[in-house]
Design an enzyme around this catalytic site. Structure first.
Site, PDB file in Angstrom:
ATOM      1  N   LYS A 169       0.862  -1.188   0.000  1.00  0.00           N
ATOM      2  CA  LYS A 169       0.000   0.000   0.000  1.00  0.00           C
ATOM      3  C   LYS A 169       0.892   1.231   0.000  1.00  0.00           C
ATOM      4  CE  LYS A 169      -1.748   2.965   2.678  1.00  0.00           C
ATOM      5  NZ  LYS A 169      -1.701   4.137   1.792  1.00  0.00           N
ATOM      6  N   VAL A 205      -7.590   1.513   4.124  1.00  0.00           N
ATOM      7  CA  VAL A 205      -6.879   0.337   3.602  1.00  0.00           C
ATOM      8  C   VAL A 205      -5.741  -0.067   4.561  1.00  0.00           C
ATOM      9  CG1 VAL A 205      -5.437  -0.463   1.689  1.00  0.00           C
ATOM     10  CG2 VAL A 205      -7.495   0.853   1.233  1.00  0.00           C
ATOM     11  N   GLU A 244      10.327   1.820   9.790  1.00  0.00           N
ATOM     12  CA  GLU A 244      11.356   2.804   9.399  1.00  0.00           C
ATOM     13  C   GLU A 244      10.714   4.173   9.533  1.00  0.00           C
ATOM     14  OE1 GLU A 244      14.285   1.967   8.878  1.00  0.00           O
ATOM     15  OE2 GLU A 244      14.332  -0.044   8.029  1.00  0.00           O
ATOM     16  N   CYS A 278      13.991  11.108   5.490  1.00  0.00           N
ATOM     17  CA  CYS A 278      14.049  10.655   6.886  1.00  0.00           C
ATOM     18  C   CYS A 278      15.464  10.727   7.433  1.00  0.00           C
ATOM     19  CB  CYS A 278      13.532   9.225   6.968  1.00  0.00           C
ATOM     20  SG  CYS A 278      14.337   8.141   5.770  1.00  0.00           S
ATOM     21  N   GLU A 378      10.939  16.797  13.746  1.00  0.00           N
ATOM     22  CA  GLU A 378      11.198  16.583  12.324  1.00  0.00           C
ATOM     23  C   GLU A 378      10.321  17.557  11.531  1.00  0.00           C
ATOM     24  OE1 GLU A 378       9.586  13.090  10.291  1.00  0.00           O
ATOM     25  OE2 GLU A 378      11.600  12.702   9.530  1.00  0.00           O
TER      26      GLU A 378
HETATM   27  P1  NAD Z   1       2.870   8.987   6.866  1.00  0.00           P
HETATM   28  O1  NAD Z   1       3.303   8.267   8.094  1.00  0.00           O
HETATM   29  O2  NAD Z   1       1.825  10.025   6.967  1.00  0.00           O
HETATM   30  O3  NAD Z   1       2.302   7.932   5.796  1.00  0.00           O
HETATM   31  C1  NAD Z   1       3.046   6.790   5.423  1.00  0.00           C
HETATM   32  C2  NAD Z   1       2.086   5.713   4.939  1.00  0.00           C
HETATM   33  O4  NAD Z   1       1.292   5.269   6.030  1.00  0.00           O
HETATM   34  C3  NAD Z   1       1.123   6.172   3.847  1.00  0.00           C
HETATM   35  O5  NAD Z   1       0.991   5.143   2.892  1.00  0.00           O
HETATM   36  C4  NAD Z   1      -0.189   6.357   4.615  1.00  0.00           C
HETATM   37  O6  NAD Z   1      -1.331   6.189   3.823  1.00  0.00           O
HETATM   38  C5  NAD Z   1      -0.068   5.232   5.644  1.00  0.00           C
HETATM   39  N1  NAD Z   1      -0.908   5.390   6.834  1.00  0.00           N
HETATM   40  C6  NAD Z   1      -1.349   6.537   7.411  1.00  0.00           C
HETATM   41  N2  NAD Z   1      -2.127   6.259   8.491  1.00  0.00           N
HETATM   42  C7  NAD Z   1      -2.166   4.904   8.605  1.00  0.00           C
HETATM   43  C8  NAD Z   1      -2.792   4.006   9.524  1.00  0.00           C
HETATM   44  N3  NAD Z   1      -3.525   4.439  10.536  1.00  0.00           N
HETATM   45  N4  NAD Z   1      -2.627   2.684   9.348  1.00  0.00           N
HETATM   46  C9  NAD Z   1      -1.854   2.216   8.335  1.00  0.00           C
HETATM   47  N5  NAD Z   1      -1.245   3.019   7.426  1.00  0.00           N
HETATM   48  C10 NAD Z   1      -1.386   4.346   7.559  1.00  0.00           C
HETATM   49  O7  NAD Z   1       4.203   9.551   6.200  1.00  0.00           O
HETATM   50  P2  NAD Z   1       4.400  10.469   4.911  1.00  0.00           P
HETATM   51  O8  NAD Z   1       3.935  11.853   5.184  1.00  0.00           O
HETATM   52  O9  NAD Z   1       3.883   9.767   3.705  1.00  0.00           O
HETATM   53  O10 NAD Z   1       6.015  10.472   4.832  1.00  0.00           O
HETATM   54  C11 NAD Z   1       6.821  11.280   5.624  1.00  0.00           C
HETATM   55  C12 NAD Z   1       7.305  10.580   6.880  1.00  0.00           C
HETATM   56  O11 NAD Z   1       7.921   9.341   6.555  1.00  0.00           O
HETATM   57  C13 NAD Z   1       8.383  11.360   7.621  1.00  0.00           C
HETATM   58  O12 NAD Z   1       8.158  11.302   9.008  1.00  0.00           O
HETATM   59  C14 NAD Z   1       9.667  10.615   7.277  1.00  0.00           C
HETATM   60  O13 NAD Z   1      10.729  10.743   8.196  1.00  0.00           O
HETATM   61  C15 NAD Z   1       9.183   9.225   7.213  1.00  0.00           C
HETATM   62  N6  NAD Z   1      10.105   8.419   6.422  1.00  0.00           N
HETATM   63  C16 NAD Z   1      10.910   7.499   7.053  1.00  0.00           C
HETATM   64  C17 NAD Z   1      11.820   6.765   6.310  1.00  0.00           C
HETATM   65  C18 NAD Z   1      12.751   5.740   6.940  1.00  0.00           C
HETATM   66  O14 NAD Z   1      13.267   4.895   6.211  1.00  0.00           O
HETATM   67  N7  NAD Z   1      13.008   5.778   8.232  1.00  0.00           N
HETATM   68  C19 NAD Z   1      11.905   6.969   4.936  1.00  0.00           C
HETATM   69  C20 NAD Z   1      11.067   7.910   4.324  1.00  0.00           C
HETATM   70  C21 NAD Z   1      10.162   8.627   5.082  1.00  0.00           C
END
Ligand code: NAD
Length: 471
Positions: A169, A205, A244, A278, A378
């Protein structure tokens, strides 16, 4: 206008049962460029069922069969690199350095997993005990919009190598990248149900995928807050999780570092992917004795990080992904000034000449203490803070005084000293005089940056269960 109205379940492009339409924007123009039809709970269940049906057969495939599949995936993604690059530029404003420098690593993830399999022993014996590394069942991958393809590839490559089936997803904000990706999966002749892809909202989802009893493992890349929710969701059925999450990485410039090159590398890390990475080094730790020199070097280096059209090869920093993220980053730039930090570069508002688009001025704050919110939280935009330190011990203490622990950088001209400092940093990865890690080293965080590791053997074993038979 693109209309994206397919998900990929059981080897078929299918129209989702879900009917919600989400507009897609180009962040550099704020224009609507398309619309995606989102999957819903019914689609998520169909994808889990397909992966469950495919598991008994796929888990028994030979190493050779899975090596061949991984090689086909690598070739198929190599073939679509230009389309993937175009999608990243259009959909989230990725700049040339990122699409040319980082995206090509993606096909390499499949070929690295293929190479690893050649020598990986799934069965080990010790006296009268046989330990078999068994694929753990149906896995789920949930990923963010930034570098979406790479985070999906990391998880899919490990799952396939292990013999697990998977439901992916991706973020609802990366629908164009997702579309190219599912075409690349399909072209690789993946057996039906082995890789399924559904878009859709996290709380719809994502919720089904992280609570369903038939899912054995969740590999998640995203924010710490969502990671915490996923861990709670996974608890009832004791799913394995790899999380992650976010970061607030330090770039430590020791007083013997070559200042111009260390400053340029530290800024490149902090502004990487328009500050939306990240593992970005968003806190520059500077020795008090060289502070003025370092601040001057930062000012001189800033023209290389000019904000602008991501299609222009001269652009260093593209727009942030959405209006919401633009407002959030502006809020932090305001907050930094209210907290008493001094603007060394950038500031509130759009960069000169860029009236349209979610462009943020690449911003560096000086006079920052590690207790300020701009140093602790962050921001996920092009905002870097500079924090002074007295000696190496204080640099380590500031570096570690954070809820995160993903990646840190140490810059020094003395190897022993750099390693001594690196060994004391609480982070999954510490890089010395570089800002991009080794693709075969474990990747992941400690503290609130996550749980578990991806890449190479560390990633593979996160999709396997060691099971023992003792006679
Ligand atoms: P996000 O956490 O908002 O979303 C990530 C994913 O989680 C999306 O697909 C979203 O639809 C899904 N999601 C949201 N709520 C959910 C729930 N309740 N249950 C299951 N899935 C759910 O993150 P974003 O805004 O897309 O990305 C930015 C964040 O990601 C930043 O905090 C960044 O540091 C982090 N990030 C971490 C890494 C790493 O490898 N450590 C890499 C890239 C980004």
């Amino acid at each position: 206008m693109r209309k994206i109205n397919h998900v990929y379940i059981d080897g078929q492009f299918v129209t989702p049962h879900g009917t919600e339409l989400l507009p897609l924007f180009n962040p550099a123009t704020e224009q609507v460029i398309g619309e995606v039809r989102l999957a819903d709970r019914t689609d998520a269940l169909a994808a889990i069922n397909a992966a469950k049906r495919a598991f008994p057969g796929f888990s028994k495939t030979s190493k050779e069969e899975r090596i061949a599949l991984l090689d086909r995936l690598s070739a198929s993604f190599t073939e679509r690199l230009d389309d993937l690059k175009a999608a990243m530029v259009e959909e989230y404003g990725a700049v040339r350095g990122v699409v040319d420098g980082l995206l090509p690593l993606t096909p390499g993830m499949f070929s690295a997993a293929s190479k690893l399999l050649e020598s990986y022993e799934f069965t080990r014996t010790r006296e009268t005990t046989t330990v078999t590394m068994r694929p753990l069942g149906v896995a789920v991958a949930i990923t963010p919009w930034n570098l979406s393809i790479a985070f999906v590839a990391q998880k899919v490559a490990s799952a396939i190598a292990a013999g697990a089936t998977i439901v992916v997803k991706p973020s609802e904000l990366s629908a164009i990248q997702t579309q190219v990706m599912i075409e690349a999966f399909d072209a690789a002749d993946v057996p039906p149900g082995v890789i399924n892809v559904v878009n859709g909202r996290g709380d719809v989802v994502g919720d089904v995928l992280t609570t369903h009893p038939d899912v054995a493992k969740v590999g998640f890349t995203g924010s710490t807050a969502v990671g915490q929710q996923i861990m709670r969701n996974a608890a009832d059925t004791l799913k394995r999780v790899t999380l992650e999450l976010g970061g607030k990485g330090p770039s430590i410039l020791l007083d013997d570092a070559d200042i111009p090159s260390a400053v340029s590398a530290a800024l490149s890390s902090g502004f990487l992917n328009n500050g939306q990475t990240c593992f970005a080094g968003t806190r520059i730790l500077a020795p008090q004795s060289k502070l003025e020199e370092i601040l001057e070097a930062i000012k001189s280096a800033m023209p290389a990080f000019k904000a602008g059209d991501p299609r222009d090869p001269a652009t260093g920093v593209g727009p942030v992904v959405s209006q919401k993220q633009f407002d959030r980053v502006q809020g932090y730039i305001r907050l930094g000034q209210e907290e008493g930090a001094k603007l060394l570069a950038g500031g509130e508002g759009r960069p000169e000449g860029l009236e349209i688009g979610w462009f943020v001025k690449p911003t560096v704050f000086a006079n920052v203490t590690n207790q300020m919110r701009i140093a602790r939280e962050e921001i996920f935009g092009p905002v870097i803070v500079v924090i002074p330190f007295k000696d190496d011990a204080e640099a380590v203490s500031i570096a570690n005084d954070t809820p995160y622990g993903l990646q840190a950088q140490v810059f020094s001209s003395n190897d022993d000293r750099a390693h001594r400092v690196a060994r004391q940093i609480d982070a999954g990865t510490v890089l010395i005089n570089r800002i991009i890690g080794d693709q075969e080293a474990p990747f992941g965080g400690i503290k609130q940056s996550g749980i578990g590791r991806e890449n190479h053997i560390y990633g593979l074993e996160a999709y396997l269960e060691p099971c023992a038979i003792t006679a």
